[in-house]
Scaffold this motif. Structure first.
Motif, PDB file in Angstrom:
ATOM      1  N   ILE A  34      -1.104  -7.036   8.750  1.00 46.04           N
ATOM      2  CA  ILE A  34      -2.411  -7.409   8.192  1.00 46.04           C
ATOM      3  C   ILE A  34      -3.063  -8.524   9.015  1.00 46.04           C
ATOM      4  CG2 ILE A  34      -1.709  -6.714   5.892  1.00 46.04           C
ATOM      5  CD1 ILE A  34      -2.076 -10.393   6.427  1.00 46.04           C
ATOM      6  N   TYR A  35      -4.366  -8.659   8.848  1.00 46.79           N
ATOM      7  CA  TYR A  35      -5.131  -9.752   9.453  1.00 46.79           C
ATOM      8  C   TYR A  35      -5.562 -10.663   8.302  1.00 46.79           C
ATOM      9  CZ  TYR A  35      -8.344 -12.023  12.765  1.00 46.79           C
ATOM     10  OH  TYR A  35      -8.983 -12.921  13.591  1.00 46.79           O
ATOM     11  N   GLY A  36      -4.965 -11.838   8.229  1.00 47.12           N
ATOM     12  CA  GLY A  36      -5.110 -12.673   7.044  1.00 47.12           C
ATOM     13  C   GLY A  36      -6.440 -13.386   6.880  1.00 47.12           C
ATOM     14  N   ASN A  37      -7.192 -13.560   7.972  1.00 54.64           N
ATOM     15  CA  ASN A  37      -8.459 -14.283   7.916  1.00 54.64           C
ATOM     16  C   ASN A  37      -9.564 -13.306   7.491  1.00 54.64           C
ATOM     17  OD1 ASN A  37     -10.749 -15.815   8.293  1.00 54.64           O
ATOM     18  ND2 ASN A  37     -10.157 -16.578  10.308  1.00 54.64           N
ATOM     19  N   ILE A  38      -9.763 -13.159   6.194  1.00 54.98           N
ATOM     20  CA  ILE A  38     -10.648 -12.121   5.663  1.00 54.98           C
ATOM     21  C   ILE A  38     -12.090 -12.247   6.165  1.00 54.98           C
ATOM     22  CG2 ILE A  38     -11.648 -11.164   3.540  1.00 54.98           C
ATOM     23  CD1 ILE A  38      -8.966 -11.834   2.169  1.00 54.98           C
TER      24      ILE A  38
ATOM     25  N   ASP B 292     -13.194 -13.262   8.968  1.00 53.25           N
ATOM     26  CA  ASP B 292     -13.305 -13.044  10.409  1.00 53.25           C
ATOM     27  C   ASP B 292     -13.225 -11.553  10.732  1.00 53.25           C
ATOM     28  OD1 ASP B 292     -13.371 -13.287  13.146  1.00 53.25           O
ATOM     29  OD2 ASP B 292     -11.303 -14.009  13.329  1.00 53.25           O
ATOM     30  N   VAL B 293     -14.290 -10.839  10.442  1.00 58.41           N
ATOM     31  CA  VAL B 293     -14.319  -9.393  10.663  1.00 58.41           C
ATOM     32  C   VAL B 293     -14.273  -9.073  12.156  1.00 58.41           C
ATOM     33  CG1 VAL B 293     -15.649  -7.288  10.304  1.00 58.41           C
ATOM     34  CG2 VAL B 293     -15.548  -9.013   8.504  1.00 58.41           C
ATOM     35  N   GLN B 294     -14.919  -9.902  12.969  1.00 60.59           N
ATOM     36  CA  GLN B 294     -14.917  -9.659  14.410  1.00 60.59           C
ATOM     37  C   GLN B 294     -13.509  -9.780  14.976  1.00 60.59           C
ATOM     38  OE1 GLN B 294     -17.293 -12.366  16.744  1.00 60.59           O
ATOM     39  NE2 GLN B 294     -17.221 -11.076  18.570  1.00 60.59           N
ATOM     40  N   GLY B 295     -12.777 -10.812  14.542  1.00 61.43           N
ATOM     41  CA  GLY B 295     -11.403 -10.969  15.005  1.00 61.43           C
ATOM     42  C   GLY B 295     -10.527  -9.810  14.578  1.00 61.43           C
ATOM     43  N   LEU B 296     -10.734  -9.331  13.354  1.00 63.35           N
ATOM     44  CA  LEU B 296      -9.996  -8.174  12.868  1.00 63.35           C
ATOM     45  C   LEU B 296     -10.269  -6.955  13.735  1.00 63.35           C
ATOM     46  CD1 LEU B 296      -8.422  -6.397  10.839  1.00 63.35           C
ATOM     47  CD2 LEU B 296     -10.515  -6.316   9.461  1.00 63.35           C
ATOM     48  N   GLU B 297     -11.541  -6.715  14.051  1.00 61.82           N
ATOM     49  CA  GLU B 297     -11.874  -5.523  14.835  1.00 61.82           C
ATOM     50  C   GLU B 297     -11.275  -5.603  16.231  1.00 61.82           C
ATOM     51  OE1 GLU B 297     -15.684  -2.714  16.050  1.00 61.82           O
ATOM     52  OE2 GLU B 297     -15.846  -4.154  14.410  1.00 61.82           O
ATOM     53  N   ILE B 298     -11.270  -6.783  16.822  1.00 65.72           N
ATOM     54  CA  ILE B 298     -10.662  -6.951  18.144  1.00 65.72           C
ATOM     55  C   ILE B 298      -9.169  -6.631  18.077  1.00 65.72           C
ATOM     56  CG2 ILE B 298     -10.015  -8.655  19.900  1.00 65.72           C
ATOM     57  CD1 ILE B 298     -12.729 -10.019  19.319  1.00 65.72           C
ATOM     58  N   GLU B 299      -8.497  -7.165  17.049  1.00 72.82           N
ATOM     59  CA  GLU B 299      -7.066  -6.923  16.911  1.00 72.82           C
ATOM     60  C   GLU B 299      -6.777  -5.454  16.604  1.00 72.82           C
ATOM     61  OE1 GLU B 299      -4.414 -10.043  15.330  1.00 72.82           O
ATOM     62  OE2 GLU B 299      -3.985  -8.603  13.719  1.00 72.82           O
ATOM     63  N   ALA B 300      -7.622  -4.840  15.778  1.00 75.49           N
ATOM     64  CA  ALA B 300      -7.435  -3.426  15.448  1.00 75.49           C
ATOM     65  C   ALA B 300      -7.679  -2.541  16.668  1.00 75.49           C
ATOM     66  CB  ALA B 300      -8.348  -3.021  14.294  1.00 75.49           C
TER      67      ALA B 300
ATOM     68  N   GLY C 276      -1.155   2.021  20.512  1.00 75.57           N
ATOM     69  CA  GLY C 276      -0.425   3.149  19.951  1.00 75.57           C
ATOM     70  C   GLY C 276      -0.082   3.045  18.482  1.00 75.57           C
ATOM     71  N   PHE C 277      -0.515   1.984  17.804  1.00 73.48           N
ATOM     72  CA  PHE C 277      -0.301   1.905  16.357  1.00 73.48           C
ATOM     73  C   PHE C 277      -1.136   2.974  15.669  1.00 73.48           C
ATOM     74  CE2 PHE C 277       1.101  -2.396  17.446  1.00 73.48           C
ATOM     75  CZ  PHE C 277       2.184  -2.560  16.593  1.00 73.48           C
ATOM     76  N   ALA C 278      -0.537   3.676  14.739  1.00 79.37           N
ATOM     77  CA  ALA C 278      -1.237   4.761  14.053  1.00 79.37           C
ATOM     78  C   ALA C 278      -2.215   4.248  13.009  1.00 79.37           C
ATOM     79  CB  ALA C 278      -0.227   5.687  13.378  1.00 79.37           C
ATOM     80  N   ALA C 279      -1.993   3.024  12.524  1.00 81.42           N
ATOM     81  CA  ALA C 279      -2.828   2.481  11.447  1.00 81.42           C
ATOM     82  C   ALA C 279      -2.677   0.977  11.418  1.00 81.42           C
ATOM     83  CB  ALA C 279      -2.422   3.085  10.104  1.00 81.42           C
ATOM     84  N   LYS C 280      -3.567   0.348  10.642  1.00 83.58           N
ATOM     85  CA  LYS C 280      -3.485  -1.094  10.412  1.00 83.58           C
ATOM     86  C   LYS C 280      -3.660  -1.356   8.925  1.00 83.58           C
ATOM     87  CE  LYS C 280      -5.042  -5.587  12.115  1.00 83.58           C
ATOM     88  NZ  LYS C 280      -3.673  -5.985  12.485  1.00 83.58           N
ATOM     89  N   ALA C 281      -2.868  -2.269   8.402  1.00 83.98           N
ATOM     90  CA  ALA C 281      -2.929  -2.583   6.974  1.00 83.98           C
ATOM     91  C   ALA C 281      -4.034  -3.595   6.705  1.00 83.98           C
ATOM     92  CB  ALA C 281      -1.594  -3.141   6.498  1.00 83.98           C
ATOM     93  N   CYS C 282      -4.711  -3.431   5.567  1.00 85.94           N
ATOM     94  CA  CYS C 282      -5.791  -4.313   5.138  1.00 85.94           C
ATOM     95  C   CYS C 282      -5.408  -4.973   3.817  1.00 85.94           C
ATOM     96  CB  CYS C 282      -7.085  -3.526   4.939  1.00 85.94           C
ATOM     97  SG  CYS C 282      -7.634  -2.578   6.369  1.00 85.94           S
ATOM     98  N   ILE C 283      -5.952  -6.171   3.596  1.00 92.69           N
ATOM     99  CA  ILE C 283      -5.700  -6.863   2.333  1.00 92.69           C
ATOM    100  C   ILE C 283      -6.976  -7.049   1.517  1.00 92.69           C
ATOM    101  CG2 ILE C 283      -3.596  -8.036   3.073  1.00 92.69           C
ATOM    102  CD1 ILE C 283      -5.342 -10.525   3.658  1.00 92.69           C
ATOM    103  N   HIS C 284      -8.091  -6.539   2.034  1.00 89.54           N
ATOM    104  CA  HIS C 284      -9.366  -6.664   1.322  1.00 89.54           C
ATOM    105  C   HIS C 284     -10.212  -5.440   1.652  1.00 89.54           C
ATOM    106  CE1 HIS C 284     -13.412  -8.144   0.321  1.00 89.54           C
ATOM    107  NE2 HIS C 284     -12.799  -8.983  -0.506  1.00 89.54           N
ATOM    108  N   PRO C 285     -10.930  -4.899   0.669  1.00 87.47           N
ATOM    109  CA  PRO C 285     -11.763  -3.714   0.945  1.00 87.47           C
ATOM    110  C   PRO C 285     -12.761  -3.920   2.068  1.00 87.47           C
ATOM    111  CG  PRO C 285     -11.598  -4.095  -1.417  1.00 87.47           C
ATOM    112  CD  PRO C 285     -10.969  -5.284  -0.757  1.00 87.47           C
ATOM    113  N   GLY C 286     -13.225  -5.166   2.237  1.00 84.46           N
ATOM    114  CA  GLY C 286     -14.188  -5.454   3.287  1.00 84.46           C
ATOM    115  C   GLY C 286     -13.630  -5.304   4.691  1.00 84.46           C
ATOM    116  N   GLN C 287     -12.322  -5.171   4.826  1.00 87.26           N
ATOM    117  CA  GLN C 287     -11.714  -5.007   6.146  1.00 87.26           C
ATOM    118  C   GLN C 287     -11.648  -3.550   6.592  1.00 87.26           C
ATOM    119  OE1 GLN C 287      -7.901  -7.036   5.504  1.00 87.26           O
ATOM    120  NE2 GLN C 287      -8.701  -8.815   6.604  1.00 87.26           N
ATOM    121  N   VAL C 288     -11.809  -2.625   5.666  1.00 86.70           N
ATOM    122  CA  VAL C 288     -11.604  -1.213   5.968  1.00 86.70           C
ATOM    123  C   VAL C 288     -12.573  -0.717   7.041  1.00 86.70           C
ATOM    124  CG1 VAL C 288     -11.795   1.118   5.012  1.00 86.70           C
ATOM    125  CG2 VAL C 288     -10.552  -0.659   3.751  1.00 86.70           C
TER     126      VAL C 288
END
Length: 265
Positions: free
Chosen positions: A177-181, A183-191, A198-210
């Motif tokens: 997960i990306y804990g800094n909810i 920071d959508v830009q940081g999440l997208e960079i990491e995703a 090669g990761f098939a998916a990424k886990a989210c902890i808030h609907p806004g991260q999907v």
């Protein structure tokens, strides 16, 4: 199943359907997201739920704990058969306890990461996920990321170890997960890095991260056009060939096909 997996606390049944509708799969959490006093109520919520089993994952407590046995008894009263097993460490215990289930093994302790290859070989295991903060706690650390937000070396090593173990034995890998909810830009960079690695998916902890995870995993129009063109050109050749000044061999062609697969083509 798509790339955005969304955790939902088991003691918040009013969120179950909303989470399932927002994400590609929902993870109903009976472990860390639920206080000890509320775990039995969470199990009853699970039993009463009516989500799609094909896109529902249940995170259960670690194998061998009293809560795990109670979780498993509750799950058996539902149609859900995909489990995320928290703090997976013991391959033999997992094999014995989880027959009949499809397992996403959550490797979030030092021992779990060290045993990633052994766990990946279990017949019940369909994929591996790694967890950064529990891992750091198991090492006596207090943060998986440095001041600039990037992962510390040991976390990067664990991430790569889990991905390599999954890939070596034909299993999927899920990024932490990306804990800094906010920071959508940081999440997208990491995703985007997760998708490219090669990761098939990424886990989210808030609907806004999907949305950010889905956007990161969706190839651009330029990437799609290139992948379509290079695979079409490959059909004309029996082996290595030149395409737009680049030598295309098996690995590059496979990458192009995976780009098309991510786009559902």
């Amino acid at each position: 199943m798509g790339p955005a997996l969304l955790f939902c606390p088991g003691d918040r049944p009013e969120r179950f359907t909303k989470a399932a509708d927002r994400a590609d799969a929902v993870i109903l959490d009976l472990e860390d997201a639920v206080a000890p006093a509320d775990k039995e109520a969470a199990r009853q919520n699970l039993i009463a739920s009516t989500l799609d089993p094909a896109t529902t994952i249940v995170r259960v407590n670690p194998v061998g704990t009293p809560d795990f046995e109670k979780d498993l008894a509750a799950v058996r009263r539902t149609p859900y058969r995909t489990l995320m097993v928290a703090k997976a460490e013991d391959p033999a215990a997992m094999e014995a306890a989880l027959a009949g289930f499809t397992v996403l093994a959550l490797l979030e302790t030092a021992l779990g990461v060290v045993r990633a290859a052994e766990i990946a070989q279990l017949s019940c295991v369909a994929g591996l996920m790694w967890g950064a903060e529990d891992l750091m706690a198991s090492l006596g650390g207090d943060s998986s990321r440095g001041p600039d937000g990037s992962y510390r070396g040991v976390a990067q090593h664990a991430r790569a170890t889990v991905l390599l173990a999954a890939g070596a034995f034909g299993k999927g890998a899920v990024d932490s997960i990306y804990g800094n909810i906010p920071d959508v830009q940081g999440l997208e960079i990491e995703a985007r890095d997760a998708a490219a690695s090669g990761f098939a998916a990424k886990a989210c902890i808030h609907p806004g991260q999907v949305a950010a995870v889905r956007a990161a995993y969706a190839p651009s129009e330029e990437e799609l056009a290139y992948a379509e063109d290079v695979t079409a050109e490959a059909a004309k050749h029996g082996g290595v060939f030149s395409f737009r000044g680049e030598m295309i061999d098996g690995p590059l062609l496979k990458q192009a096909r995976q780009t098309l697969q991510r786009a559902g083509r």
